[in-house]
Every structure is written in C-alpha cells, then in structure tokens.
Design a protein around this motif. Structure first.
Motif, short mmCIF file in Angstrom:
data_model
loop_
_atom_site.label_atom_id
_atom_site.label_comp_id
_atom_site.label_asym_id
_atom_site.label_seq_id
_atom_site.Cartn_x
_atom_site.Cartn_y
_atom_site.Cartn_z
N ARG A 94 0.83 -1.20 0.00
CA ARG A 94 0.00 0.00 0.00
C ARG A 94 0.87 1.26 0.00
NH1 ARG A 94 -4.88 2.34 1.84
NH2 ARG A 94 -4.51 4.36 2.83
N GLU A 95 1.91 1.24 0.82
CA GLU A 95 2.77 2.41 0.92
C GLU A 95 3.36 2.78 -0.43
OE1 GLU A 95 6.73 3.95 3.40
OE2 GLU A 95 6.07 1.86 3.55
N HIS A 96 3.86 1.76 -1.14
CA HIS A 96 4.48 2.05 -2.44
C HIS A 96 3.45 2.53 -3.46
CE1 HIS A 96 6.92 1.89 -6.00
NE2 HIS A 96 6.08 1.04 -6.55
N ILE A 97 2.31 1.87 -3.52
CA ILE A 97 1.29 2.24 -4.50
C ILE A 97 0.78 3.66 -4.25
CG2 ILE A 97 -1.08 1.76 -5.26
CD1 ILE A 97 -0.38 -1.24 -4.93
N MET A 98 0.57 4.02 -3.00
CA MET A 98 0.07 5.36 -2.69
C MET A 98 1.09 6.44 -3.05
SD MET A 98 -2.93 4.59 -1.66
CE MET A 98 -3.69 5.97 -0.81
N ASP A 99 2.36 6.09 -2.98
CA ASP A 99 3.40 7.03 -3.39
C ASP A 99 3.58 7.02 -4.90
OD1 ASP A 99 5.75 8.82 -2.81
OD2 ASP A 99 6.82 7.16 -3.76
N ALA A 100 3.54 5.83 -5.50
CA ALA A 100 3.75 5.70 -6.94
C ALA A 100 2.69 6.45 -7.74
CB ALA A 100 3.76 4.22 -7.34
N VAL A 101 1.46 6.42 -7.27
CA VAL A 101 0.40 7.09 -8.03
C VAL A 101 0.61 8.60 -8.05
CG1 VAL A 101 -1.25 7.42 -6.12
CG2 VAL A 101 -2.09 7.07 -8.46
N LYS A 102 1.13 9.14 -6.97
CA LYS A 102 1.42 10.58 -6.93
C LYS A 102 2.49 10.94 -7.96
CE LYS A 102 0.45 10.97 -1.96
NZ LYS A 102 1.06 11.23 -0.63
N GLN A 103 3.51 10.09 -8.05
CA GLN A 103 4.59 10.33 -9.01
C GLN A 103 4.07 10.22 -10.44
OE1 GLN A 103 7.48 11.38 -7.78
NE2 GLN A 103 6.64 11.08 -5.72
N SER A 104 3.22 9.23 -10.69
CA SER A 104 2.68 9.06 -12.04
C SER A 104 1.78 10.23 -12.42
CB SER A 104 1.88 7.75 -12.13
OG SER A 104 2.75 6.63 -12.16
N LEU A 105 0.94 10.70 -11.49
CA LEU A 105 0.08 11.84 -11.77
C LEU A 105 0.91 13.08 -12.14
CD1 LEU A 105 -2.52 11.46 -8.90
CD2 LEU A 105 -3.02 11.33 -11.34
N GLN A 106 2.02 13.25 -11.45
CA GLN A 106 2.87 14.41 -11.73
C GLN A 106 3.51 14.29 -13.10
OE1 GLN A 106 5.93 15.02 -8.79
NE2 GLN A 106 6.59 16.96 -9.66
N ARG A 107 4.02 13.10 -13.43
CA ARG A 107 4.67 12.92 -14.73
C ARG A 107 3.66 13.01 -15.87
NH1 ARG A 107 7.99 9.05 -11.68
NH2 ARG A 107 6.43 7.44 -12.09
N LEU A 108 2.47 12.47 -15.66
CA LEU A 108 1.44 12.48 -16.69
C LEU A 108 0.70 13.81 -16.77
CD1 LEU A 108 -0.01 8.92 -16.02
CD2 LEU A 108 1.04 9.65 -18.17
N GLN A 109 0.93 14.68 -15.78
CA GLN A 109 0.26 15.98 -15.70
C GLN A 109 -1.26 15.80 -15.68
OE1 GLN A 109 2.06 19.19 -18.09
NE2 GLN A 109 3.59 17.70 -18.79
#
Length: 300
Positions: A94-109
């Motif tokens: 859960r910890e990784h997924i919750m962090d990974a989605v934030k990073q993806s949202l930023q990269r995908l704008q």
C-alpha cells in the motif's frame, strides 16, 4: 474506430489501443505517433511507471494533456527502481502504491488516472493490502478504475475474486492462445481482457517471415515449430496483420487490443490492417493452424 466498454466500468475505449512502451524517447518523435493515433480515432493509451524510468509517462503527459478529456489513459505500478537505477524490485505494498500514483500523476500531468493497473503479481503478495490501496484511490477520485497486468492465472483469479477490478492485461495473439482457458473466469467477474503482444513481436505482420529468422521460439513454441506455424499462417492469407487484429478482438471479453508503434508509418500499417475486412472462414483456418497451449505454471 469502434469502441468497447472495459468490464463493468464506464470506460469506453477504442478497439485498438496504443501501447506506449515502444514510443521513441525523443519528444517530437513521440508526438508524431501520439498525434497520428488520436487523429485515427484511438482514445486509449497505456503506459507504466517502469517504462524508461518514468520518462515514458512524461512524454505522454506533455503531448496528451491538452486532449485529456477525450482520452482514456492507463498506467501501472508495483515495480520500483533500485537506487542505482540498473534494475527494479517488486513492491505491491500500500505504501508504495500510494506514493507511486502521486509520481505518475505528476509525470502524466493529470488530476486522475482512468485505469490504474497492478504491474504483475505473485501468490506471496498481500493481495488484500494491494486491493485496499486501489479501492482507497478510487474512493478519493485519484483513479477511476483499476485492474491487473499479469499472465499468472492463480494471481489473476485471486485478484478478481477479492476486488472490483475491471481489466486484465495479458499477452494474447494467434501464437499465444494460453489465456483463452481463463476468459470465462474473467468475464464471470465482470472484467475485460486488454491484449498486449497482439502482433507477437511483429511475427504476425508483413515482416513476420523476416523476423522469424531472428526469433528463437515464442510463447510455448519451439523455434522449429514456430517457423512451421508462421509459414502455414502466411500460406493461408496475404494479410496476416489484419487477421491477427481480428483474432485478438473476436471474443466479447476483449475490450481493446494494444499495438505498439515507433513511427507514424508503423501505426498506419496497423490502422490499415484494422480497417481491412476479414473472412471468418479464413480466420477459423488460421486458428486451426495454431496450438491452444496451456499455462504450465501458476495455474488456478
């Protein structure tokens, strides 16, 4: 371009989707492919945070952000690059997924992701924890729907039974028919199949006979069996590319067939093949010429 609904969701996607892993790494070259796809009616774009260490998502974000409302954008999580950046480890926590989605949202704008997928999976995972993370993201509006990208039947079965997943991405094509055994299971749970490897690394395109000389087997085929099978397929049709796409989309459980293109020319070849009428009887003969292998490992 016809559209289909992914599972029980309201995600309406083009029958051909663009698998973005093979996009060129240079922005303008990638833009030429993405623009061609949109102009041709493709509205479904699939990437992953793993591809090019996130730069694939950045390319897509830069190009597609202005057309975002008309598109269905999918990405994946679960793999984490090591600090050295030379390899990655599996982390479905859960910890990784919750962090990974934030990073993806930023990269995908993006403000939200249409389809978020678990990029793999093992039976040793804490599936409940992973699913709880996806459910939380859905409730928060960070993602619209979620699914899994896996070829492990036991992993897929557990994930579908324990979640509200709407999609399963699997390698599926005329030369790799192993997923067929599990299509009823996927449909039973209200999910759809998204095919990857739809053209079997180009073996099912006009270049197939050339590519096969450099291919040492594929899926469950040995090198010699593969060469004979591909030759038989080419003997029965002069447009194997068109029949490969028709095959991937023939089952109602299939929502979209992903194609990868490095150039607009490659994309146009697939689009032309998609628009080419196919004969159901010839398709039956092509299917008969292939072997419906079974997964030998990770079975339900």
């Amino acid at each position: 371009m016809k559209k289909r609904t992914i599972g029980s969701s309201d995600l309406l996607v083009s029958e051909l989707g663009l698998g973005c892993m093979s996009l060129p790494a240079e922005l303008e070259a990638a833009r030429s492919v993405l623009d061609e796809a949109i102009e041709s009616g493709i509205n479904y774009f699939d990437t992953a945070d793993l591809y090019n260490k996130g730069t694939n998502e950045e390319l897509i974000g830069n190009v597609l952000k202005e057309k975002r409302q008309d598109l269905v954008i999918a990405t994946k999580a679960g793999n984490k690059w090591t600090s050295e950046g030379e390899s990655w480890t599996w982390d479905p926590s859960r910890e990784h997924i919750m962090d990974a989605v934030k990073q993806s949202l930023q990269r995908l704008q993006l403000d939200y992701i249409d389809l978020y997928q678990l990029h793999g999976g093992t039976m040793e995972d804490d599936a409940d924890e992973t699913i709880e993370a996806f459910e939380t993201l859905k409730k928060e509006g960070v993602i619209r729907e979620y699914g899994i990208s896996s070829i492990r039947p036991a992993v897929i079965d557990r994930f579908l039974r324990s979640s509200n997943a709407v999609s399963v991405m699997m390698q599926y094509n005329l030369l790799d028919r192993r997923p067929e055994e599990y299509f009823p299971l996927i449909a039973e749970h209200g999910a759809s199949v998204v095919t990857r490897g739809t053209l079997a690394k180009g073996l099912l395109t006009a270049e197939g006979m050339k590519r096969i000389q450099k291919t040492d087997g594929f899926a469950s085929y040995t090198s010699s069996d593969l060469q004979q099978t591909v030759k038989t397929l080419f003997d029965q049709t002069d447009n194997l590319h068109a029949y490969a796409l028709a095959f991937a989309l023939k089952e109602p459980v299939a929502a979209s067939a992903l194609i990868g293109s490095r150039t607009p020319e490659q994309l146009r070849e697939s689009l032309q093949a998609y628009d080419t009428p196919t004969d159901p009887e010839i398709l039956k003969q092509l299917i008969k010429a292939t072997v419906p292998h079974r997964y030998e490992e990770h079975r339900v």
